[in-house]
Design a protein around this motif. Structure first.
Motif, PDB file in Angstrom:
ATOM      1  N   ARG A  92      92.465 -27.674  -5.617  1.00 29.40           N
ATOM      2  CA  ARG A  92      93.308 -28.348  -4.621  1.00 29.40           C
ATOM      3  C   ARG A  92      94.622 -27.586  -4.541  1.00 29.40           C
ATOM      4  NH1 ARG A  92      93.616 -34.376  -5.313  1.00 29.40           N
ATOM      5  NH2 ARG A  92      93.516 -33.651  -7.435  1.00 29.40           N
ATOM      6  N   ARG A 100      98.750 -33.516   2.929  1.00 25.52           N
ATOM      7  CA  ARG A 100      98.105 -32.414   3.664  1.00 25.52           C
ATOM      8  C   ARG A 100      97.461 -31.409   2.711  1.00 25.52           C
ATOM      9  NH1 ARG A 100      97.260 -33.142   8.784  1.00 25.52           N
ATOM     10  NH2 ARG A 100      97.722 -31.016   9.334  1.00 25.52           N
ATOM     11  N   ASP A 101      97.398 -31.752   1.411  1.00 20.61           N
ATOM     12  CA  ASP A 101      96.738 -30.855   0.450  1.00 20.61           C
ATOM     13  C   ASP A 101      95.319 -30.560   0.915  1.00 20.61           C
ATOM     14  OD1 ASP A 101      98.868 -30.645  -1.253  1.00 20.61           O
ATOM     15  OD2 ASP A 101      98.138 -32.114  -2.691  1.00 20.61           O
ATOM     16  N   VAL A 102      94.864 -29.379   0.582  1.00 24.04           N
ATOM     17  CA  VAL A 102      93.498 -28.978   0.911  1.00 24.04           C
ATOM     18  C   VAL A 102      92.695 -28.928  -0.389  1.00 24.04           C
ATOM     19  CG1 VAL A 102      92.055 -27.131   1.834  1.00 24.04           C
ATOM     20  CG2 VAL A 102      94.262 -27.638   2.900  1.00 24.04           C
ATOM     21  N   ALA A 118      85.898 -27.246   2.632  1.00 28.13           N
ATOM     22  CA  ALA A 118      87.313 -27.577   2.474  1.00 28.13           C
ATOM     23  C   ALA A 118      87.574 -28.863   3.243  1.00 28.13           C
ATOM     24  CB  ALA A 118      88.188 -26.452   3.018  1.00 28.13           C
ATOM     25  N   ASN A 119      88.486 -29.657   2.717  1.00 24.94           N
ATOM     26  CA  ASN A 119      88.900 -30.874   3.403  1.00 24.94           C
ATOM     27  C   ASN A 119      90.402 -31.030   3.224  1.00 24.94           C
ATOM     28  OD1 ASN A 119      88.404 -33.306   4.896  1.00 24.94           O
ATOM     29  ND2 ASN A 119      88.827 -34.426   3.020  1.00 24.94           N
ATOM     30  N   ARG A 120      91.090 -31.272   4.333  1.00 24.58           N
ATOM     31  CA  ARG A 120      92.537 -31.439   4.326  1.00 24.58           C
ATOM     32  C   ARG A 120      92.854 -32.924   4.274  1.00 24.58           C
ATOM     33  NH1 ARG A 120      93.859 -29.058   9.067  1.00 24.58           N
ATOM     34  NH2 ARG A 120      93.715 -31.050  10.099  1.00 24.58           N
ATOM     35  N   THR A 131      89.291 -32.133   9.975  1.00 23.45           N
ATOM     36  CA  THR A 131      89.951 -32.037   8.665  1.00 23.45           C
ATOM     37  C   THR A 131      89.101 -31.276   7.668  1.00 23.45           C
ATOM     38  OG1 THR A 131      88.987 -34.089   7.810  1.00 23.45           O
ATOM     39  CG2 THR A 131      91.073 -34.271   9.035  1.00 23.45           C
TER      40      THR A 131
END
Length: 179
Positions: A92, A100-102, A118-120, A131
């Motif tokens: 992360r 807004r961390d990915v 990946a997910n934001r 996202t």
């Protein structure tokens, strides 16, 4: 007794100088061959590209092996991938705005094919194409992984960094934590 003036001077024997010259030239040739041979052996072999050895160890196929998120499995199934995906890496970003961390997963199927997800934001908000991003054909590279999007964007991720290489040459780099 003197020699007549019309005779050439006595010749010196050439046998010994020729033998000595041959020995020295042989030594020089063998030395040069030895140096070139050791240089050739020490030269690095050409890089054959990514290998399975570049990939961090795969978790053992036990109950402890981590499955990738259900949302990733849903996306994979929509794309025709029905195999269970096992997590190899989960990181992360730590240098973005907290909401807004990915989060990035690298997962592997039973055929050793690698996938990037990946997910934001939080996992509760997961919208593929908005996202979240799912990519196939990930390759191991330099102790991490390389994923390529259809638009040419390249993404490199390992246990320390997430780097996104845009097609215009811009590079976005983020520190990550493994969890």
């Amino acid at each position: 007794m003197s020699l007549p003036a019309d005779l050439p001077p006595p010749r010196r024997p050439l046998f010994f100088p020729v033998v000595i010259a041959t020995v020295f030239l042989s030594i020089i040739g063998m030395s040069a061959g030895f140096v070139l041979g050791t240089h050739h052996e020490a030269a690095p072999a050409p890089d054959p590209g990514p290998t399975r050895q570049d990939t961090p160890a795969r978790p053992a196929a036990t109950d402890d092996a981590k499955k990738c998120p259900a949302q990733m499995h849903d996306t994979a199934q929509r794309l025709g991938i029905t195999d269970t995906l096992t997590q190899l890496l989960r990181v992360r970003t730590t240098d973005t705005v907290p909401d807004r961390d990915v989060t990035v997963w690298i997962c592997q199927d039973s055929g050793d094919r690698l996938y990037y997800q990946a997910n934001r934001g939080e996992e509760a908000r997961w919208a593929e194409g908005e996202t979240a991003l799912f990519l196939r054909d990930v390759v191991p590279e330099d102790g991490g992984y390389l994923a390529k999007a259809e638009d040419g964007v390249r993404i490199r991720v390992n246990e320390r960094k997430l780097r996104i290489y845009a097609t215009n040459g811009a590079v976005e780099s983020h520190n990550v934590e493994t969890f």
